[in-house]
Design a protein around this motif. Structure first.
Motif, PDB file in Angstrom:
ATOM      1  N   MET A 151      -7.097   3.394   9.298  1.00  0.00           N
ATOM      2  CA  MET A 151      -6.507   2.253   8.595  1.00  0.00           C
ATOM      3  C   MET A 151      -5.325   1.684   9.375  1.00  0.00           C
ATOM      4  SD  MET A 151      -6.612   3.495   4.608  1.00  0.00           S
ATOM      5  CE  MET A 151      -5.899   1.938   4.006  1.00  0.00           C
ATOM      6  N   LEU A 152      -4.499   2.564   9.926  1.00  0.00           N
ATOM      7  CA  LEU A 152      -3.303   2.114  10.648  1.00  0.00           C
ATOM      8  C   LEU A 152      -3.645   1.432  11.969  1.00  0.00           C
ATOM      9  CD1 LEU A 152      -1.220   5.309   9.924  1.00  0.00           C
ATOM     10  CD2 LEU A 152      -0.515   2.996   9.265  1.00  0.00           C
ATOM     11  N   LEU A 153      -4.663   1.931  12.660  1.00  0.00           N
ATOM     12  CA  LEU A 153      -5.016   1.388  13.973  1.00  0.00           C
ATOM     13  C   LEU A 153      -5.818   0.099  13.894  1.00  0.00           C
ATOM     14  CD1 LEU A 153      -5.949   4.719  15.794  1.00  0.00           C
ATOM     15  CD2 LEU A 153      -3.913   3.314  16.212  1.00  0.00           C
ATOM     16  N   ALA A 202       2.927   4.449   6.903  1.00  0.00           N
ATOM     17  CA  ALA A 202       2.171   5.609   7.378  1.00  0.00           C
ATOM     18  C   ALA A 202       2.669   6.901   6.744  1.00  0.00           C
ATOM     19  CB  ALA A 202       2.261   5.711   8.899  1.00  0.00           C
ATOM     20  N   VAL A 203       3.949   6.955   6.407  1.00  0.00           N
ATOM     21  CA  VAL A 203       4.509   8.161   5.792  1.00  0.00           C
ATOM     22  C   VAL A 203       3.838   8.426   4.446  1.00  0.00           C
ATOM     23  CG1 VAL A 203       6.609   9.227   4.872  1.00  0.00           C
ATOM     24  CG2 VAL A 203       6.717   7.872   6.984  1.00  0.00           C
ATOM     25  N   ALA A 204       3.735   7.390   3.623  1.00  0.00           N
ATOM     26  CA  ALA A 204       3.085   7.547   2.318  1.00  0.00           C
ATOM     27  C   ALA A 204       1.581   7.726   2.472  1.00  0.00           C
ATOM     28  CB  ALA A 204       3.382   6.339   1.438  1.00  0.00           C
ATOM     29  N   LEU A 205       0.968   6.924   3.329  1.00  0.00           N
ATOM     30  CA  LEU A 205      -0.488   6.968   3.485  1.00  0.00           C
ATOM     31  C   LEU A 205      -0.951   8.342   3.948  1.00  0.00           C
ATOM     32  CD1 LEU A 205      -3.079   5.185   3.391  1.00  0.00           C
ATOM     33  CD2 LEU A 205      -2.734   4.799   5.846  1.00  0.00           C
ATOM     34  N   SER A 206      -0.262   8.919   4.934  1.00  0.00           N
ATOM     35  CA  SER A 206      -0.679  10.206   5.497  1.00  0.00           C
ATOM     36  C   SER A 206      -0.442  11.363   4.542  1.00  0.00           C
ATOM     37  CB  SER A 206       0.062  10.463   6.813  1.00  0.00           C
ATOM     38  OG  SER A 206       1.464  10.547   6.599  1.00  0.00           O
ATOM     39  N   ASN A 260      -1.377  11.032   1.401  1.00  0.00           N
ATOM     40  CA  ASN A 260      -2.371  10.806   0.357  1.00  0.00           C
ATOM     41  C   ASN A 260      -3.799  11.004   0.869  1.00  0.00           C
ATOM     42  OD1 ASN A 260      -1.279   9.284  -2.385  1.00  0.00           O
ATOM     43  ND2 ASN A 260       0.122   9.056  -0.661  1.00  0.00           N
ATOM     44  N   VAL A 261      -4.066  10.546   2.078  1.00  0.00           N
ATOM     45  CA  VAL A 261      -5.426  10.625   2.620  1.00  0.00           C
ATOM     46  C   VAL A 261      -5.411  11.485   3.878  1.00  0.00           C
ATOM     47  CG1 VAL A 261      -5.887   8.316   1.709  1.00  0.00           C
ATOM     48  CG2 VAL A 261      -5.268   8.579   4.104  1.00  0.00           C
ATOM     49  N   SER A 262      -6.588  11.829   4.378  1.00  0.00           N
ATOM     50  CA  SER A 262      -6.669  12.682   5.559  1.00  0.00           C
ATOM     51  C   SER A 262      -6.130  11.954   6.797  1.00  0.00           C
ATOM     52  CB  SER A 262      -8.112  13.107   5.804  1.00  0.00           C
ATOM     53  OG  SER A 262      -8.880  12.012   6.287  1.00  0.00           O
ATOM     54  N   ARG A 263      -5.785  12.730   7.806  1.00  0.00           N
ATOM     55  CA  ARG A 263      -5.170  12.156   9.013  1.00  0.00           C
ATOM     56  C   ARG A 263      -6.057  11.105   9.689  1.00  0.00           C
ATOM     57  NH1 ARG A 263      -2.101  17.089  12.259  1.00  0.00           N
ATOM     58  NH2 ARG A 263      -0.758  17.734  10.528  1.00  0.00           N
ATOM     59  N   LYS A 264      -7.313  11.443   9.869  1.00  0.00           N
ATOM     60  CA  LYS A 264      -8.186  10.515  10.588  1.00  0.00           C
ATOM     61  C   LYS A 264      -8.451   9.249   9.776  1.00  0.00           C
ATOM     62  CE  LYS A 264     -10.444  13.399  14.024  1.00  0.00           C
ATOM     63  NZ  LYS A 264      -9.414  14.438  14.043  1.00  0.00           N
ATOM     64  N   GLN A 265      -8.557   9.385   8.458  1.00  0.00           N
ATOM     65  CA  GLN A 265      -8.733   8.203   7.630  1.00  0.00           C
ATOM     66  C   GLN A 265      -7.465   7.343   7.644  1.00  0.00           C
ATOM     67  OE1 GLN A 265      -9.801  10.267   4.046  1.00  0.00           O
ATOM     68  NE2 GLN A 265     -11.991  10.022   4.390  1.00  0.00           N
ATOM     69  N   CYS A 286       0.843  -1.191   0.000  1.00  0.00           N
ATOM     70  CA  CYS A 286       0.000   0.000   0.000  1.00  0.00           C
ATOM     71  C   CYS A 286       0.883   1.248   0.000  1.00  0.00           C
ATOM     72  CB  CYS A 286      -0.910  -0.022   1.224  1.00  0.00           C
ATOM     73  SG  CYS A 286      -2.147   1.294   1.270  1.00  0.00           S
ATOM     74  N   GLN A 287       1.991   1.180   0.724  1.00  0.00           N
ATOM     75  CA  GLN A 287       2.976   2.258   0.724  1.00  0.00           C
ATOM     76  C   GLN A 287       3.506   2.512  -0.683  1.00  0.00           C
ATOM     77  OE1 GLN A 287       6.381   1.229   3.088  1.00  0.00           O
ATOM     78  NE2 GLN A 287       7.435   3.167   2.777  1.00  0.00           N
ATOM     79  N   LEU A 288       3.756   1.444  -1.405  1.00  0.00           N
ATOM     80  CA  LEU A 288       4.259   1.541  -2.771  1.00  0.00           C
ATOM     81  C   LEU A 288       3.259   2.283  -3.661  1.00  0.00           C
ATOM     82  CD1 LEU A 288       6.728   0.599  -4.423  1.00  0.00           C
ATOM     83  CD2 LEU A 288       5.476  -1.502  -4.932  1.00  0.00           C
ATOM     84  N   VAL A 289       1.977   1.972  -3.514  1.00  0.00           N
ATOM     85  CA  VAL A 289       0.942   2.678  -4.266  1.00  0.00           C
ATOM     86  C   VAL A 289       0.934   4.150  -3.895  1.00  0.00           C
ATOM     87  CG1 VAL A 289      -1.543   2.877  -4.683  1.00  0.00           C
ATOM     88  CG2 VAL A 289      -0.488   0.617  -4.471  1.00  0.00           C
ATOM     89  N   GLY A 290       1.039   4.425  -2.595  1.00  0.00           N
ATOM     90  CA  GLY A 290       1.000   5.800  -2.123  1.00  0.00           C
ATOM     91  C   GLY A 290       2.158   6.647  -2.612  1.00  0.00           C
ATOM     92  N   MET A 291       3.305   6.039  -2.860  1.00  0.00           N
ATOM     93  CA  MET A 291       4.474   6.789  -3.308  1.00  0.00           C
ATOM     94  C   MET A 291       4.490   7.011  -4.814  1.00  0.00           C
ATOM     95  SD  MET A 291       6.110   7.825  -0.707  1.00  0.00           S
ATOM     96  CE  MET A 291       7.575   8.467  -1.526  1.00  0.00           C
TER      97      MET A 291
END
Length: 261
Positions: free
Chosen positions: A164-166, A149-153, A155-160, A117-122
């Protein structure tokens, strides 16, 4: 006596300015092992200086895009030094995608989880089939997905991102689209056509403008607004002095198609 030759971890195919890199461990859901990371890094290094490549498509063999890190390999090397080295290797690859002069489009089918998922986000853009799913699910095995989390955050909002992370729960392709993780969702049959349309649109634009624009985009995101505008203005001034921009503007004023070389 014949000896079997292991298939390459990454396949590269170049056609008409598009370099397609295919993760080639489909039977294992293409984990980001040390070998896979090294193979990708090597390909990106070569592509970065290849003026014939205008766009990169990151694809995957098999039913899934990427299942993240190779947990079997990680379990076999239980040491802090090994884990630090592995995650540094992965981070170096992720940054190489962002630093690449050419845009990178993720072509996603099936699951993309954790470092997948990180790969997609980058990647700069992402197109997914409607059967794709995404998760940062390390927490399910007691390992919070800190580097994804670095890539995900970004791309999407913090709470979203935090949800996903939690929870480690999967989201489907339509949800990923709504949250901004991917650009388009199409049926599996239309996936290649959609990617081809995107690559054609990018290739039709001047290479210098694309590479300068990509570099500026990521740099300004990490700046304050004032500094971002200063850098953006400098970039546009340099871009405008280039012959392709001069021709493009002149063609627009003369209501004709630009004649770019």
């Amino acid at each position: 006596m014949s000896t079997s030759v292991e298939a390459p971890f990454v396949l590269r195919k170049d056609v008409a300015g598009v370099s397609t890199l295919t993760l080639n461990r489909g039977e294992r859901f293409n984990p980001l092992s040390e070998e896979m990371l090294a193979a990708l890094q090597s390909e990106f290094k070569a592509i970065a200086v290849d003026e014939n490549v205008r766009v990169v498509v990151l694809a995957a063999a098999g039913k899934a895009f990427c299942a993240g890190h190779d947990l079997k390999q990680m379990q076999a090397h239980p040491s802090e030094d090994y884990y630090k080295s592995l995650f540094q290797q992965c981070s170096k690859l992720m940054l190489a995608i962002q630093k690449l002069p050419q845009p990178v489009i993720a072509r996603v089918q099936g699951l993309a989880t954790a470092a997948g998922c990180q790969l997609v986000g980058m990647c700069d853009l992402a197109v997914a089939s409607d059967n794709a799913s995404f998760a940062v699910s390390g927490v399910n095995v007691g390992l919070f997905c800190s580097t994804p989390a670095v890539a995900l955050s970004r791309n999407v909002s913090r709470k979203q991102a935090m949800e996903m992370l939690l929870t480690g729960d999967f989201i489907d392709a339509q949800t990923a689209l709504q949250r901004g993780l991917i650009n388009r969702v199409v049926s599996t049959d239309e996936l290649d056509t959609c990617v081809a349309e995107l690559t054609a649109s990018i290739i039709a634009k001047p290479a210098l403008a694309i590479s300068m624009g990509k570099q500026l985009f990521y740099k300004q995101l990490e700046m304050g607004v004032e500094a971002a505008y200063q850098l953006a203005g400098q970039t546009m001034a340099c871009n405008m002095l280039d012959g392709t921009a001069q021709e493009g503007v002149q063609a627009f004023l003369e209501k004709r198609r630009p004649e770019w070389t």
